[in-house]
Design an enzyme around this catalytic site. Structure first.
Site, PDB file in Angstrom:
ATOM      1  N   CYS A  94       0.828  -1.217   0.000  1.00 33.29           N
ATOM      2  CA  CYS A  94       0.000   0.000   0.000  1.00 33.29           C
ATOM      3  C   CYS A  94       0.858   1.262   0.000  1.00 33.29           C
ATOM      4  O   CYS A  94       0.356   2.356  -0.263  1.00 33.29           O
ATOM      5  CB  CYS A  94      -0.942   0.012   1.201  1.00 33.29           C
ATOM      6  SG  CYS A  94      -0.085   0.090   2.775  1.00 33.29           S
TER       7      CYS A  94
ATOM      8  N   CYS B 173      -2.623  -2.795   8.607  1.00 37.77           N
ATOM      9  CA  CYS B 173      -2.260  -1.491   9.173  1.00 37.77           C
ATOM     10  C   CYS B 173      -1.861  -1.669  10.645  1.00 37.77           C
ATOM     11  O   CYS B 173      -0.932  -1.013  11.130  1.00 37.77           O
ATOM     12  CB  CYS B 173      -3.420  -0.512   9.053  1.00 37.77           C
ATOM     13  SG  CYS B 173      -4.283  -0.582   7.467  1.00 37.77           S
TER      14      CYS B 173
HETATM   15 FE1  FES Z   1      -1.632   0.098   4.293  1.00 35.37          FE
HETATM   16 FE2  FES Z   1      -3.341   1.096   5.982  1.00 35.37          FE
HETATM   17  S1  FES Z   1      -3.690   0.699   3.856  1.00 35.37           S
HETATM   18  S2  FES Z   1      -1.248   0.678   6.319  1.00 35.37           S
END
Ligand code: FES
Length: 150
Positions: free
Chosen positions: A36, A107
């Site tokens: 991400c 996360c």
């Molecule tokens: Fe990757 Fe939250 S979407 S840390």
């Protein structure tokens, strides 16, 4: 959004605790998720005698869940000794937040890794100290994840 995240997540996202960076930190942990692209820096001051984490701050470039998890983990860890802090897992963070959507579990892993990495930095800077077994174990896991991801 309100259905997606619990009130506690939203509250921490809107009013993050311990945001920023400690200038004269004793140790720093930088972690990131290559999928991400989110980044997190954890800085701490640690009392060398008692090994209590006296101050902790986070700087997160990432999604709302990354900000909420880093905020709440700093609250959970502040005032703990190093071995106590190492017992906190991403599952504890999720429980404290009242849950996280499945796509946001990583996360909370990032927040746990930030703590482990900062503490690893502390022991790297203090070769005279022996890291608790939890630290060794988690540092190995972290190294395995990093190797795997790159
Ligand atoms: Fe990757 Fe939250 S979407 S840390």
């Amino acid at each position: 959004m309100a259905d997606f995240y619990t009130d506690t997540v939203l509250e921490h996202f809107r009013n993050p605790r311990n945001a920023g960076e400690i200038e004269d930190a004793d140790c720093v942990g930088d972690v990131g998720n290559p999928v991400c692209g989110d980044l997190m820096r954890i800085s701490m001051t640690i009392n060398d005698e008692t090994e209590v984490i006296e101050d902790i701050k986070f700087k997160t470039f990432g999604c709302g869940a990354a900000i909420a998890t880093s905020s709440i983990i700093t609250e959970m860890v502040k005032g703990l000794t190093i071995p106590e802090a190492l017992k906190i897992s991403n599952k504890d963070v999720i429980a404290k937040l009242g849950g996280l959507p499945a796509v946001k579990i990583h996360c909370s892993v990032l927040a746990e890794e930030g703590i482990v990495k900062a503490l690893k930095d502390y022991f790297d800077k203090h070769p005279e100290k022996t890291a608790p077994p939890e630290q060794e174990e988690k540092a190995k896991l972290l190294a395995a994840v990093e190797v795997h991801e790159h």
